[in-house]
Structures are given as C-alpha cells and as structure tokens.
Design a protein around this motif. Structure first.
Motif, PDB file in Angstrom:
ATOM      1  N   TRP A  64       0.652  -4.329  -9.077  1.00  0.00           N
ATOM      2  CA  TRP A  64      -0.052  -3.351  -8.245  1.00  0.00           C
ATOM      3  C   TRP A  64      -0.052  -3.865  -6.813  1.00  0.00           C
ATOM      4  O   TRP A  64      -0.302  -5.050  -6.559  1.00  0.00           O
ATOM      5  N   ARG A 106      -0.833  -2.878  -2.434  1.00  0.00           N
ATOM      6  CA  ARG A 106      -1.223  -2.046  -1.302  1.00  0.00           C
ATOM      7  C   ARG A 106      -0.503  -2.595  -0.078  1.00  0.00           C
ATOM      8  O   ARG A 106      -0.775  -3.714   0.361  1.00  0.00           O
ATOM      9  N   ASP A 157      -8.992   2.096  -6.755  1.00  0.00           N
ATOM     10  CA  ASP A 157      -7.814   2.855  -7.153  1.00  0.00           C
ATOM     11  C   ASP A 157      -7.962   3.190  -8.630  1.00  0.00           C
ATOM     12  O   ASP A 157      -7.731   2.324  -9.489  1.00  0.00           O
TER      13      ASP A 157
END
Length: 647
Positions: free
Chosen positions: A194, A196, A370
């Motif tokens: 994951w 960002r 998220d």
C-alpha cells in the motif's frame, strides 16, 4: 492462535523506523558530492538536509539474525547542517517500548575539516513518554555542531513478531535527497503493498525472490520538506509512504487469511473480544443496579455514565485489549482501554435488553483513513452504536468530557467500521451542525457618574467548545482561577472577580459567570472606550499565508458559531460619540453579522455580533480566498471601538 494475533495487533502501535545490515560498515565513507553540498534546489533556505535515510525490515522467519528469531527494524541516516538555524537538528530522538526494543543506537559528527567526533555515552539519555504504555524516547545529542558538519546515526528495533502495521515515511521536515526501505519477507507470506505518493513524489520499486523469501526495495529521491501550512493536514496525510500488510500465510497447502479483508480482520478481533466477554462475572447483576427502573432511555444513559465516569480509561492506540482482559477484571479494577470500556458498555446494554454494535473510529488529526486497506491500526477508538427512535446514536465511553451521543471533533465525519464477522460494514460518522458548537458571551455594563464601567458577564460554551473546557482543570478552585486568568487576558482594562464555572458533560455545556470593574488607572473621567466584541474578539486574521504560497487544504478543528451581546447603560450627561457600523457578510465558508440598537432617551444600547464558520475543510484556493475575505471582514468590524463622552 490468540497470543500470536495479539502480538500482531500490539506491534502496530509502534512507528516505523529502520536501518542497514550489520554486515555493512558502521557508516559509509562521505563522498566529495556530499561535502560540496551547501544548499538544496527547490529549498534554498533549508537549514539542513537528509543526505540519505535507509531502512531495512527483516521479518521473523527470513533467516536467523544473530541466532534469534525476532524481527528487526534498522535505520541508518546522514544529515548535513547547512545554516546556523540548522544546528537545532543536532539531536535525534527514537521512540521504543518493551515490545520494540532499542539496540545499537550510536552516532558521530564529521566536521568540515574531516575530523570525526563520536557521540559520547553521556550524550544519550532516556525519558519515559508514557508510564502506562511503558514507552520511552531515547535521544542522541551530537557534539561539535557547526555549519557544514555531517551527522551520521543508526539504530535498531527488535520485536517478537513478524508484523508491523505502520508505514515507512519517505520525507522529513527538511529536504531528503534519498530515502529507501527494504522489506525482507519469509516464504509462505502473502503481502499487500500500500502506498501514498503525494506532492509529486515518485516512489520506485524493485522486487526479487531469494531462497529465504521475497525482497522489496522502495525508494524516492529529491524530496522537499513536508508542507507545514497553518491549519494544515497532519504529517501522515502529506508524507509519501509505503506499507506491507500481511494478507495471508500458507502453512503446508493451506492458505490462512490474516488481514486479507475487513471481514477477516473482524473475525480475528471477534475471537479476541469473545474471550473478554466470556469472563462476565457480575455484569448482569451490576447492570440492573446501575440502570435502575426508569425508561429505556434513562437506563441507557445511566449505563453510559457509569462506564464513562466510573471506569478509568487506560491509554491505547489500536482497537485491541489486554491479553488477560475480561469483563470481570475491567469491573473489578475499574479500569479499561477504549476497546475494553466499549465491550463492557455493550455487555451492560445487553443485560437490560438494549441492542448495540461496536464501531471502530480513527482521529482524522492522526491520519486520514483509507477504507480500502484492511489495517486495524487505522483506528484508535471503539464506540458503541445504538438506535434511539430509529436514529443512530454513537457513544464514546472513553472520554469523561463527552456527553451522551457526542463525539470528539477529530472523529466526526470520518470513515469508520462496524467489525462484524462476515458482515463488516464501512460507515461515515455523523458531524454536528456548526451552530451546536457555540460560544455565546453576554456582557452587561453600566457607566457611573465618574466615568467608570462595571458589571457582569456570562459565557456559555456548547458542543466541542464545551468539551474542550470540561474537566480541563483539577478541581473547582483551579477551574475558577483558570477562567479568571483567561478573562483577565481578554478584558485587560478590567478587574475580574467572582469567576465561577458550571460544567455539564451530559448537556454538552459549560457556563462561566463573573463580575468586572474597570481598573482605576484606566478611568479617564470624561471619555470611555471599549471593544464591544470582547471576550470573543477582536478577530485577528488567522489565514495570513498568501494564497500563492498555500500548498495544502485548510482543516479547522470544527465548525462553530460565536456570539457576543453587549448591554451598555450610561448616566445623564453622557452621549455616544462613536459606534461600530453594522456589518453583514455571508459566503460559502460562513457569515458575519453585527448591529447596534440604541433607543433615544433611554441612555442604553445593545451591540450584537455573530460569526459563523460552517465549513471545516477548505480544499481549494478559491475557498481559501473566500475564507480570508470573511475573516478580514470580521477583523475590520471588530477593530471599531464604541466610545462615550461626557457632554
């Protein structure tokens, strides 16, 4: 199964830090390019620069490390001091705990002439950051800091679990030329990546498979500092980052789901919570005694107040519970973390026929959630959801300053989860209307024949403003003194006396009253001037940053309404010399309204001011400019004095 799961969950409390392999030299040689750096493109005024920050996470099972089976997080970094201001970067602090054990924390200063000054043993000191959580901060103070000096440091964290549920952050508060993290995971583990990538940062990756398992290297270059705009989002929302989440593990030919979906996460926690519920000795009997014989609504509120007020809240940062926790121990010790208190409240509700659900919530000031990533460490609070008259009511028994059905501002409007096995449901928590978060001041002043003002005042706080000031001091005496000090700072020309406050958590209300008299040295005798917006004004423009420099959204703590009503009387022989002009502004951010009403022949007037902010997040330049105009109008209006003179 449960002990292993518990370690997985508790390790998520730690912040990620990392470092290099022990096989490498302690510190790599300083290059000519590093010595030559005096400034950073894109940040010419940066006080310091991180030349590199390299991390390595070796999960338990990826080969033996020093003869042990623990997971290791290691970090190595190099910082260069560029300006006199940068000398303040000469201390590095690392958080650790009984779960994350700090090892091999060392550093050195390399002076511009090449001399090396090691960090002496007495430059390292430890302080407790939380006694109840058994967490610590160890700081390393570098010696001989000068402009042009290079600081090298490294450290290691070891923990007895293969999991870490917090991300690696690439940027820092100063520019970073290179940041990288290497994840080494053993065979049989299925990991979800994951990321960002924010503010134009490009995160690059490379993968390989070895005889021991998988290796993922991720890096980013030429990172500018994370923006520090006033009223901006939290660091975690602006920093580019990467996380490996354990989705499943294959044992033999069997795939065992872990944090694969929210349903699987819910199943794991249901096992943990069920063990707590099984130890329910005495809950049913106490529930009946606490609830009493009132209506269902009265019983619900009585049980909520009991858990909120009589069970001390232990700190926690995830929806986990203590390893030996049961409802009986929570009751007997009169202490529990947010998850434990929610489980107790739910059990008490059940015994009197009140249906409820648990809800996981996360503070938006900590990080934006998220919902697509099934990571329980998003959440740090457990609420209890009930239905009243067909409407959802969310209860947070962990905060003694919260009234029934009230949430802290940081949780309103955020994604949340109902962790029901097989039926996990994502929701969005409600947000209170702006006019329920109020500050209303009523001031009643009289001018005597000598030209001195005196009177009384009352301030009523509601909603989030009330929450901020409920139990903010220990005891009535300290509370009264704190309010007197605050009022004295607002009304500098007056002496404040008889200040007192009534705090009502269940009504979401704080009422403050006081007496006030103009200081003798401020009395002119033939003229009196005051700012009528006190004590909630005069407004000062908070958004001073030019719109061209604004890089992030504005995030106010909450929406709210501020009102002032001033009643003023004066004797014969005096007249109004100057009045504030009326103002009326309304836009998409809020509203300002002021007026003055005076009746001829009555020697009195009433001044009213109302200022509303009805948008918590401003995410465009147009919104920012609109808000600036609103605050500017309020500041201009508040700058007008009210003046009486002797005829």
């Amino acid at each position: 199964m449960k002990p292993a799961i518990r370690v997985l969950l508790l390790i998520g409390l730690m912040r990620l830090a990392a470092a290099p392999s022990q096989a490498e030299d302690l510190f790599p040689p300083i290059t000519d390019e590093e010595r030559a750096i005096t400034s950073v493109p894109g940040a010419p005024n940066a006080p310091a620069v991180v030349l590199f920050k390299r991390g390595e996470l070796v999960m338990e099972g990826y080969g033996l490390l020093g003869g042990g089976h623990a997971s290791h997080l290691r970090v190595r970094a190099r910082v260069k001091i560029l300006t006199e201001e940068g000398k303040g970067s000469g201390e590095i602090a690392v958080s650790h705990s009984d779960l994350a054990r700090l090892k091999n924390f060392t550093g050195r200063t390399v002076l511009p002439d090449g001399r090396i000054v090691p960090v002496p043993p007495d430059a390292r000191f430890v302080r407790k950051s939380s006694l109840s959580k058994k967490t610590f901060v160890t700081a390393l103070a570098f010696p001989a800091i000068t402009v042009g000096a290079i600081l090298d440091y490294q450290y290691e964290l070891a923990f007895d679990s293969p999991f870490l549920l917090e991300p690696w952050y690439f940027p820092e508060e100063v520019p970073v030329l290179h940041s990288e993290i290497v994840f080494k995971t053993p065979k049989g583990w299925e990991m979800q990546v994951w990321k960002r990538a924010l503010l134009g940062v490009k995160i690059q990756e490379e993968r390989q498979t070895t005889a021991r398992g998988g290796v993922l290297r991720a890096w980013a270059d030429d990172l500018l500092p994370v923006p520090d705009d006033p009223y901006g989002p939290p660091y975690s929302d602006l920093a580019s980052q990467i996380l490996l989440l354990p989705r499943a593990r294959t044992v033999g030919k069997t795939r065992v789901p872990l944090l694969d979906t929210w349903d699987h996460v819910s199943q794991i926690f249901d096992l943990i919570y069920s063990a707590v519920r099984r130890g329910d000795g005495g809950v049913a009997q106490q529930a009946q005694q606490i609830a009493g014989s009132g209506s269902p609504a009265e019983k619900t509120e009585s049980l909520y107040r009991f858990v909120r007020d009589e069970i001390e809240t232990a700190p926690a940062e995830a929806p986990d519970v203590a390893a030996d926790s049961t409802l009986q121990t929570i009751l007997s010790k009169r202490r529990g973390n947010p998850a434990e208190k929610a489980l107790l409240l739910q059990a008490l509700f059940k015994t009197v026929g009140i249906d409820s659900r648990l809800v996981w919530a996360g503070d938006r000031n900590r990080s934006t959630i998220d919902p697509q990533l099934p990571n329980p460490s998003w959440f740090d609070r457990v609420l209890v959801l009930i239905l009243r008259d067909g409407k959802a009511v969310y209860l947070d028994p962990s905060d003694r300053a919260l009234g029934f059905g009230q949430l802290q501002a940081g949780y309103e409007g955020t994604p949340a989860l109902i962790p029901k096995p097989g039926q996990a449901v994502g929701i969005v928590l409600p947000e209170a209307p702006f006019d329920q978060n109020g500050r209303r001041a009523e001031i009643d002043l009289t001018l005597d024949a000598k030209g001195a003002l005196s009177g009384r005042g009352q301030l009523v706080l509601t909603g989030h403003h009330a929450w901020e000031k409920i139990r903010w001091q220990h005891g009535e005496e300290k509370t009264a003194k704190a309010w007197k000090d605050w009022l004295s700072g607002q009304f500098r020309d007056f002496r404040i006396s008889d200040a007192s406050a009534i705090e009502s958590p269940d009504q979401r209300k704080v009422t403050v009253t006081w007496s006030m008299a103009q200081r003798q040295e401020e009395v002119l005798g033939d003229e009196v001037s005051l700012m009528p917006s006190l004590p909630l004004g005069p407004m000062v423009q908070p958004l001073t940053q030019p719109v061209s420099e604004r890089r992030t959204a504005v995030m106010f703590d909450c929406t709210d309404r501020n009102e002032v009503e001033l009643h003023l009387r004066w004797p014969a022989g005096w007249r109004i010399n100057l009045l504030p002009s009326a103002a009326s502004v309304q836009n998409g951010i809020g509203a300002l309204a002021t007026d003055v009403v005076s009746k001829e022949g009555e020697n009195s007037l009433v001044y009213r001011r109302r200022f509303d902010i009805n948008r918590r997040v401003l995410d465009s330049r147009q919104d920012y400019e609109t808000a600036q105009l609103l605050f500017a109008a309020a500041a201009k209006s508040d700058a007008q004095a009210l003046v009486l003179v002797r005829e």
